[in-house]
Design an enzyme around this catalytic site. Structure first.
Site, PDB file in Angstrom:
ATOM      1  CG  HIS A  99      -0.224  -0.068   2.711  1.00 41.46           C
ATOM      2  ND1 HIS A  99       0.032  -1.393   2.961  1.00 41.46           N
ATOM      3  CD2 HIS A  99       0.095   0.713   3.327  1.00 41.46           C
ATOM      4  CE1 HIS A  99       0.665  -1.099   4.051  1.00 41.46           C
ATOM      5  NE2 HIS A  99       0.720   0.293   4.436  1.00 41.46           N
ATOM      6  CG  HIS A 101       0.893   5.375   3.935  1.00 41.55           C
ATOM      7  ND1 HIS A 101      -0.136   5.314   5.327  1.00 41.55           N
ATOM      8  CD2 HIS A 101       1.777   4.390   4.132  1.00 41.55           C
ATOM      9  CE1 HIS A 101       0.287   4.141   5.890  1.00 41.55           C
ATOM     10  NE2 HIS A 101       1.217   3.461   5.277  1.00 41.55           N
TER      11      HIS A 101
HETATM   12  P1  5GP Z   1       1.779   0.579   7.322  1.00 39.66           P
HETATM   13  O1  5GP Z   1       2.538   0.763   8.714  1.00 39.66           O
HETATM   14  O2  5GP Z   1       1.726  -1.042   7.291  1.00 39.66           O
HETATM   15  O3  5GP Z   1       2.487   1.306   6.312  1.00 39.66           O
HETATM   16  O4  5GP Z   1       0.364   1.091   7.392  1.00 39.66           O
HETATM   17  C1  5GP Z   1      -0.768   0.562   7.519  1.00 39.66           C
HETATM   18  C2  5GP Z   1      -1.781   1.500   7.754  1.00 39.66           C
HETATM   19  O5  5GP Z   1      -3.133   0.977   7.603  1.00 39.66           O
HETATM   20  C3  5GP Z   1      -1.907   2.214   8.854  1.00 39.66           C
HETATM   21  O6  5GP Z   1      -1.953   3.697   8.630  1.00 39.66           O
HETATM   22  C4  5GP Z   1      -3.348   2.011   9.341  1.00 39.66           C
HETATM   23  O7  5GP Z   1      -4.058   2.958  10.089  1.00 39.66           O
HETATM   24  C5  5GP Z   1      -4.167   1.536   8.190  1.00 39.66           C
HETATM   25  N1  5GP Z   1      -5.247   0.545   8.484  1.00 39.66           N
HETATM   26  C6  5GP Z   1      -5.022  -0.609   9.087  1.00 39.66           C
HETATM   27  N2  5GP Z   1      -5.975  -1.251   9.084  1.00 39.66           N
HETATM   28  C7  5GP Z   1      -7.039  -0.461   8.486  1.00 39.66           C
HETATM   29  C8  5GP Z   1      -8.476  -0.755   8.054  1.00 39.66           C
HETATM   30  O8  5GP Z   1      -9.142  -1.750   8.336  1.00 39.66           O
HETATM   31  N3  5GP Z   1      -8.997   0.047   7.331  1.00 39.66           N
HETATM   32  C9  5GP Z   1      -8.285   1.218   6.776  1.00 39.66           C
HETATM   33  N4  5GP Z   1      -8.996   2.134   5.985  1.00 39.66           N
HETATM   34  N5  5GP Z   1      -7.021   1.468   7.400  1.00 39.66           N
HETATM   35  C10 5GP Z   1      -6.420   0.515   7.917  1.00 39.66           C
END
Ligand code: 5GP
Ligand code: ZN
Length: 116
Positions: A99, A101
């Site tokens: 993903h 951001h």
């Molecule tokens: P990472 O740290 O893996 O780059 O970011 C994961 C992101 O996914 C975090 O910012 C977290 O808030 C978001 N996230 C986790 N679970 C969900 C979810 O069920 N729905 C949405 N919309 N975001 C999520």
């Protein structure tokens, strides 16, 4: 990936409010926004992380980057934004479905990394 939360969002099993979608990618607000604009862009197809992509994924990755500016502008960050792709344990990746951001305005996002 049956237990992957972003696969469930991509399939509609878990509802999200897409701000952009097409046949390959989906964008929706982060559940815990860290800036006024905080959107996640995911491929519909499960890929663990940026460390797993190869030449056959180049078009998909280009598409993810290519929509970022339009999404940021439409979401209220017309003067710039930052894209972040946390990758693996060193990169702080928490959800193991690739993903991107998009974080943005109206205020500047701030320093790229916390200074040690
Ligand atoms: P990472 O740290 O893996 O780059 O970011 C994961 C992101 O996914 C975090 O910012 C977290 O808030 C978001 N996230 C986790 N679970 C969900 C979810 O069920 N729905 C949405 N919309 N975001 C999520
Ligand atoms: Zn997945």
């Amino acid at each position: 990936m049956s237990d992957c939360i972003f696969c469930k969002i991509a399939s509609g099993e878990i509802p999200a409010k897409p701000v952009y979608e097409d046949d390959e990618i989906l964008a929706f607000p982060d559940i815990q926004p860290q800036r006024p604009v905080h959107i996640l862009v995911i491929p519909r197809r499960h890929i663990d992380s940026l460390a797993q992509v190869g030449p056959s994924d180049e078009a998909l990755l280009g598409r993810m980057l290519g929509v970022a500016g339009r999404i940021a502008e439409a979401q209220g960050s017309p003067d710039g934004f930052r894209v972040i792709i946390n990758t693996g344990p060193i990169g702080g990746q928490e959800v193991m479905h690739l993903h991107m951001h998009i974080v943005g305005g109206p205020e500047p996002v701030g320093p790229m990394l916390k200074r040690n």
